[in-house]
Scaffold this active site. Structure first.
Site, mmCIF file in Angstrom:
data_model
loop_
_atom_site.group_PDB
_atom_site.id
_atom_site.type_symbol
_atom_site.label_atom_id
_atom_site.label_comp_id
_atom_site.label_asym_id
_atom_site.label_seq_id
_atom_site.Cartn_x
_atom_site.Cartn_y
_atom_site.Cartn_z
ATOM 1 N N ASP A 43 0.819 -1.214 0.000
ATOM 2 C CA ASP A 43 0.000 0.000 0.000
ATOM 3 C C ASP A 43 0.855 1.267 0.000
ATOM 4 O O ASP A 43 0.497 2.260 -0.631
ATOM 5 C CB ASP A 43 -0.926 0.001 1.217
ATOM 6 C CG ASP A 43 -2.090 -0.966 1.057
ATOM 7 O OD1 ASP A 43 -2.473 -1.242 -0.093
ATOM 8 O OD2 ASP A 43 -2.610 -1.438 2.079
ATOM 9 N N GLY A 44 1.969 1.247 0.728
ATOM 10 C CA GLY A 44 2.842 2.415 0.756
ATOM 11 C C GLY A 44 3.374 2.757 -0.622
ATOM 12 O O GLY A 44 3.412 3.936 -1.007
ATOM 13 N N ASN A 113 -4.582 9.077 2.019
ATOM 14 C CA ASN A 113 -5.179 8.392 3.166
ATOM 15 C C ASN A 113 -5.628 9.356 4.251
ATOM 16 O O ASN A 113 -6.806 9.489 4.535
ATOM 17 C CB ASN A 113 -4.199 7.371 3.740
ATOM 18 C CG ASN A 113 -4.303 6.022 3.077
ATOM 19 O OD1 ASN A 113 -5.128 5.806 2.200
ATOM 20 N ND2 ASN A 113 -3.467 5.094 3.489
ATOM 21 N N THR A 154 -9.777 2.871 6.573
ATOM 22 C CA THR A 154 -9.447 1.563 7.163
ATOM 23 C C THR A 154 -7.974 1.461 7.551
ATOM 24 O O THR A 154 -7.527 0.401 7.993
ATOM 25 C CB THR A 154 -9.765 0.416 6.183
ATOM 26 O OG1 THR A 154 -9.003 0.592 4.998
ATOM 27 C CG2 THR A 154 -11.240 0.375 5.852
#
Length: 253
Positions: A43-44, A113, A154
């Site tokens: 994800d990073g 995010n 999330t």
């Protein structure tokens, strides 16, 4: 017509190995000429790729070579062109952070995010919160606070007991991190149009850092956060495995 694909990968060995195999099989195209960017990593790395290619307006299809992979699809190289042809697109808007450090310098960054404020010393942070120029909380004593998009709800937001937000909802989550006073205050749901301002009380005694998707500013005195609806990130998911499904699944596990 087959997709013109640009393959990019994180520095993790498994991601580099996957990229080499995919390039050998399908070839690769420079990003400015590509129809789609395939990002290999976690994800990073996906967030890094979305930020880096923002000006291209090219959809990004992630394949997981990391750990959680919430923004990624499963890795499988055999049927990639067919998966890309069937992929469904999600469009998300980032947050814009504007922060002043205690030396008077101004810093700006975008976050897909969340934008978070965290204490940077042994004592709890003291924050004053205003929404659209109106004072809403005179003093929040806490380890920190954050503003999250639906796509990021999330991630750190959820770990801090914030709400999971449906993709496409026009709301942001304002969540406290380990609130001490008010003791039971967990945060608020805000309209997507809201401008959130945090003022740091006693910044020299109680230093606070600000972070926007891992781009951080030390010793801030105030931070303003708002949604940038004029900027869109396009993410591709396999059918039935988009962000809406992942958000629902996360709440029943």
């Amino acid at each position: 017509m087959p997709h013109k694909i640009a393959f990019v990968a994180s520095d993790v060995p498994s991601a580099q190995t996957a990229r080499a195999a995919l390039v050998a099989r399908f070839g690769t195209t420079p990003e400015p000429q590509a129809d789609v960017i395939v990002a290999l990593g976690g994800d990073g790395f996906m967030l890094h790729t979305l930020h880096r290619t923002q000006a291209l307006d090219t959809p990004v299809y992630g394949m997981n070579r990391g750990t959680v992979g919430f923004l990624m699809n499963d890795y499988n190289e055999t049927d990639l062109p067919e998966r890309l042809a069937r992929a469904e697109e999600e469009v998300i808007n980032p947050l814009a952070m504007r922060a002043e450090a205690n030396d008077g310098t101004l810093h700006e960054a975008l976050a897909i995010n969340e934008v978070s404020l965290l204490r940077a010393g042994p004592q709890a942070a003291k924050l004053r919160i205003s929404i659209d120029g109106r004072l809403r909380l005179e003093e929040l004593i806490c380890d920190g606070a954050l503003v999250s998009t639906p796509a990021g709800s999330t991630a750190y937001n959820y770990s801090a007991h914030g709400p999971i937000l449906p993709i496409g909802s026009d709301v942001l989550a304002l969540t406290a991190v380990a609130a001490f006073r008010p003791r039971r205050w967990r945060g608020a749901l805000l309209p997507k149009t809201a401008c959130v301002r945090f003022d740091v009380i006693e910044p020299d005694k109680r230093p606070v850092m600000a972070d926007a998707d891992s781009r951080w500013v030390e010793s801030v005195t105030w931070v303003e956060i708002r949604s940038r609806t004029d900027i869109s990130h396009r993410i591709l998911f396999d059918p039935g495995h988009g962000l809406e499904e992942r958000l629902l699944r996360e709440q029943f596990t």
